[in-house]
Design a protein around this motif. Structure first.
Motif, PDB file in Angstrom:
ATOM      1  N   MET A   1       0.850  -1.198   0.000  1.00 46.45           N
ATOM      2  CA  MET A   1       0.000   0.000   0.000  1.00 46.45           C
ATOM      3  C   MET A   1       0.883   1.245   0.000  1.00 46.45           C
ATOM      4  N   ASN A   2       0.519   2.206  -0.868  1.00 46.29           N
ATOM      5  CA  ASN A   2       1.254   3.455  -0.946  1.00 46.29           C
ATOM      6  C   ASN A   2       1.174   4.191   0.385  1.00 46.29           C
ATOM      7  N   ALA A   3       2.317   4.704   0.857  1.00 46.66           N
ATOM      8  CA  ALA A   3       2.342   5.435   2.122  1.00 46.66           C
ATOM      9  C   ALA A   3       1.575   6.741   2.024  1.00 46.66           C
ATOM     10  N   ASN A   4       1.406   7.256   0.808  1.00 43.88           N
ATOM     11  CA  ASN A   4       0.668   8.505   0.597  1.00 43.88           C
ATOM     12  C   ASN A   4      -0.746   8.189   0.119  1.00 43.88           C
ATOM     13  N   LEU A   5      -1.723   8.777   0.787  1.00 42.98           N
ATOM     14  CA  LEU A   5      -3.111   8.584   0.370  1.00 42.98           C
ATOM     15  C   LEU A   5      -3.421   9.437  -0.849  1.00 42.98           C
ATOM     16  N   LEU A   6      -2.832  10.640  -0.900  1.00 42.75           N
ATOM     17  CA  LEU A   6      -3.078  11.581  -2.003  1.00 42.75           C
ATOM     18  C   LEU A   6      -1.745  12.048  -2.557  1.00 42.75           C
ATOM     19  N   GLU A   7      -1.626  12.076  -3.887  1.00 42.76           N
ATOM     20  CA  GLU A   7      -0.409  12.561  -4.522  1.00 42.76           C
ATOM     21  C   GLU A   7      -0.743  13.401  -5.742  1.00 42.76           C
ATOM     22  N   LEU A   8      -0.132  14.572  -5.821  1.00 49.99           N
ATOM     23  CA  LEU A   8      -0.200  15.401  -7.015  1.00 49.99           C
ATOM     24  C   LEU A   8       1.175  15.401  -7.659  1.00 49.99           C
ATOM     25  N   GLN A   9       1.203  15.157  -8.959  1.00 43.71           N
ATOM     26  CA  GLN A   9       2.467  15.099  -9.687  1.00 43.71           C
ATOM     27  C   GLN A   9       2.407  16.026 -10.888  1.00 43.71           C
ATOM     28  N   GLY A  10       3.173  17.111 -10.813  1.00 45.26           N
ATOM     29  CA  GLY A  10       3.275  18.036 -11.940  1.00 45.26           C
ATOM     30  C   GLY A  10       1.954  18.635 -12.379  1.00 45.26           C
ATOM     31  N   VAL A  11       1.101  19.004 -11.413  1.00 46.45           N
ATOM     32  CA  VAL A  11      -0.255  19.460 -11.739  1.00 46.45           C
ATOM     33  C   VAL A  11      -0.251  20.938 -12.144  1.00 46.45           C
ATOM     34  N   HIS A  12      -0.818  21.193 -13.329  1.00 41.27           N
ATOM     35  CA  HIS A  12      -1.040  22.554 -13.819  1.00 41.27           C
ATOM     36  C   HIS A  12      -2.543  22.797 -13.866  1.00 41.27           C
ATOM     37  N   THR A  13      -2.960  24.018 -13.547  1.00 43.88           N
ATOM     38  CA  THR A  13      -4.362  24.391 -13.658  1.00 43.88           C
ATOM     39  C   THR A  13      -4.476  25.758 -14.313  1.00 43.88           C
ATOM     40  N   HIS A  14      -5.313  25.828 -15.345  1.00 42.83           N
ATOM     41  CA  HIS A  14      -5.647  27.092 -15.985  1.00 42.83           C
ATOM     42  C   HIS A  14      -7.082  27.453 -15.638  1.00 42.83           C
ATOM     43  N   ILE A  15      -7.335  28.710 -15.321  1.00 40.78           N
ATOM     44  CA  ILE A  15      -8.690  29.213 -15.130  1.00 40.78           C
ATOM     45  C   ILE A  15      -8.883  30.315 -16.153  1.00 40.78           C
ATOM     46  N   GLY A  16      -9.621  30.000 -17.212  1.00 43.45           N
ATOM     47  CA  GLY A  16      -9.716  30.922 -18.332  1.00 43.45           C
ATOM     48  C   GLY A  16      -8.342  31.136 -18.935  1.00 43.45           C
ATOM     49  N   ALA A  17      -7.980  32.381 -19.054  1.00 42.29           N
ATOM     50  CA  ALA A  17      -6.679  32.709 -19.650  1.00 42.29           C
ATOM     51  C   ALA A  17      -5.548  32.671 -18.631  1.00 42.29           C
ATOM     52  N   ILE A  20      -2.677  29.228 -13.220  1.00 39.56           N
ATOM     53  CA  ILE A  20      -2.579  29.411 -11.766  1.00 39.56           C
ATOM     54  C   ILE A  20      -1.580  28.453 -11.131  1.00 39.56           C
ATOM     55  N   LEU A  21      -1.708  27.161 -11.420  1.00 36.10           N
ATOM     56  CA  LEU A  21      -0.763  26.167 -10.892  1.00 36.10           C
ATOM     57  C   LEU A  21       0.240  25.810 -11.974  1.00 36.10           C
ATOM     58  N   HIS A  22       1.513  25.763 -11.586  1.00 35.06           N
ATOM     59  CA  HIS A  22       2.599  25.624 -12.564  1.00 35.06           C
ATOM     60  C   HIS A  22       3.410  24.344 -12.345  1.00 35.06           C
ATOM     61  N   GLY A  23       2.739  23.256 -12.001  1.00 34.43           N
ATOM     62  CA  GLY A  23       3.456  21.996 -11.800  1.00 34.43           C
ATOM     63  C   GLY A  23       3.567  21.651 -10.320  1.00 34.43           C
ATOM     64  N   VAL A  24       2.427  21.495  -9.669  1.00 36.20           N
ATOM     65  CA  VAL A  24       2.397  21.241  -8.225  1.00 36.20           C
ATOM     66  C   VAL A  24       2.699  19.778  -7.947  1.00 36.20           C
ATOM     67  N   ASP A  25       3.683  19.539  -7.074  1.00 37.73           N
ATOM     68  CA  ASP A  25       3.994  18.213  -6.545  1.00 37.73           C
ATOM     69  C   ASP A  25       3.661  18.238  -5.058  1.00 37.73           C
ATOM     70  N   LEU A  26       2.739  17.366  -4.648  1.00 36.07           N
ATOM     71  CA  LEU A  26       2.274  17.371  -3.262  1.00 36.07           C
ATOM     72  C   LEU A  26       1.957  15.952  -2.831  1.00 36.07           C
ATOM     73  N   ALA A  27       2.446  15.562  -1.647  1.00 34.56           N
ATOM     74  CA  ALA A  27       2.150  14.247  -1.089  1.00 34.56           C
ATOM     75  C   ALA A  27       1.482  14.412   0.265  1.00 34.56           C
ATOM     76  N   VAL A  28       0.380  13.672   0.470  1.00 28.38           N
ATOM     77  CA  VAL A  28      -0.351  13.696   1.742  1.00 28.38           C
ATOM     78  C   VAL A  28      -0.289  12.283   2.322  1.00 28.38           C
ATOM     79  N   PRO A  29       0.576  12.052   3.337  1.00 36.67           N
ATOM     80  CA  PRO A  29       0.731  10.706   3.900  1.00 36.67           C
ATOM     81  C   PRO A  29      -0.536  10.215   4.603  1.00 36.67           C
ATOM     82  N   ARG A  30      -0.779   8.931   4.525  1.00 40.57           N
ATOM     83  CA  ARG A  30      -1.930   8.322   5.184  1.00 40.57           C
ATOM     84  C   ARG A  30      -1.867   8.534   6.691  1.00 40.57           C
ATOM     85  N   GLY A  31      -3.021   8.865   7.271  1.00 47.53           N
ATOM     86  CA  GLY A  31      -3.139   8.961   8.714  1.00 47.53           C
ATOM     87  C   GLY A  31      -2.478  10.165   9.340  1.00 47.53           C
TER      88      GLY A  31
END
Length: 241
Positions: A1-17, A20-31
């Motif tokens: 089982m992965n030690a991280n419950l949630l993982e973001l890898q290189g996340v970009h988000t555009h809102i219209g033009a 906003i997010l330019h490659g977010v890497d984020l790990a949220v460990p379980r528990g």
């Protein structure tokens, strides 16, 4: 089982033009309780909304457990066991506290079908929810509305609780109550991701921390390490804890 419950890898988000997010890497460990810190406009709320599918990631991957939820719709994400409390709390002002709770208890068609044992546990965390059970939610104080918003998010068992600035605008006594409640939630096995501006709140609760700036995570590690390093605090946040 992965030690991280949630993982973001290189996340970009555009809102219209706007990019906003330019490659977010984020790990949220379980528990554990992960704090997401950063100056206003750093991209913290956008990150939470992207996780929940309210805004679509334009690039990168979001993983929850062993599932890729990058393109999953918000109702399905909630159905996986993720609860989200937005900064504005999302309380239905014209409904009573009981009706607000019932809306979130998707397995119950009326109040009598809600899990009584779980309700009593929630009442122990937030006595005001029980006290104002039949009152219109719009007449609650800011702190009481925040308690209701969190209570509504956990009225059914959740694997992950995501909360945006739970202490914003609250009196110190209410903040202490909220800290105790989140500590009990974490002890019960719930994994928590919190965006917070109250540094004392973050230091008392956080196991791990990620700091954002300009749409990326610029630091991640143990909360204790950041709490003990004033120079690192000033570099990342512009202030000392």
């Amino acid at each position: 089982m992965n030690a991280n419950l949630l993982e973001l890898q290189g996340v970009h988000t555009h809102i219209g033009a706007y990019h906003i997010l330019h490659g977010v890497d984020l790990a949220v460990p379980r528990g554990q309780l992960t704090m997401l810190l950063g100056r206003n406009g750093a991209g913290k709320t956008t990150t939470l909304r992207t996780i929940m599918g309210l805004w679509r990631a334009s690039q990168g991957r979001i993983g929850f457990g062993d599932q890729d939820i990058t393109t999953t719709d918000t109702p399905q994400i909630a159905g996986l066991g993720i609860a989200y409390v937005p900064e504005n709390m999302g309380v239905f002002a014209d409904l009573t506290v009981r009706e607000n709770m019932l809306l979130a208890a998707r397995k119950a068609k009326h109040a009598g079908q809600m899990d009584e044992k779980r309700l009593q546990w929630i009442f122990s965390l937030f006595p005001a929810v029980e006290k104002f059970w039949n009152h219109p939610a719009g007449k609650l104080s800011g702190g009481q509305k925040q308690m209701l918003a969190v209570s509504r998010a956990i009225v059914e068992p959740r694997e992950l609780l995501i909360v945006d600035e739970p202490s914003k605008g609250l009196a110190p006594a209410i903040i202490n109550n909220m800290i105790d409640a989140f500590a009990q939630l974490k002890a019960s096995g719930v994994t928590i991701l919190l965006v917070e501006q109250n540094i004392n709140f973050a230091r008392r609760l956080g196991d791990t921390v990620a700091v954002m700036d300009n749409g990326v995570v610029v630091h991640s590690g143990p909360m204790q390490q950041l709490a003990e390093d004033e120079e690192l605090q000033r570099t990342l946040l512009g202030l000392a804890l």
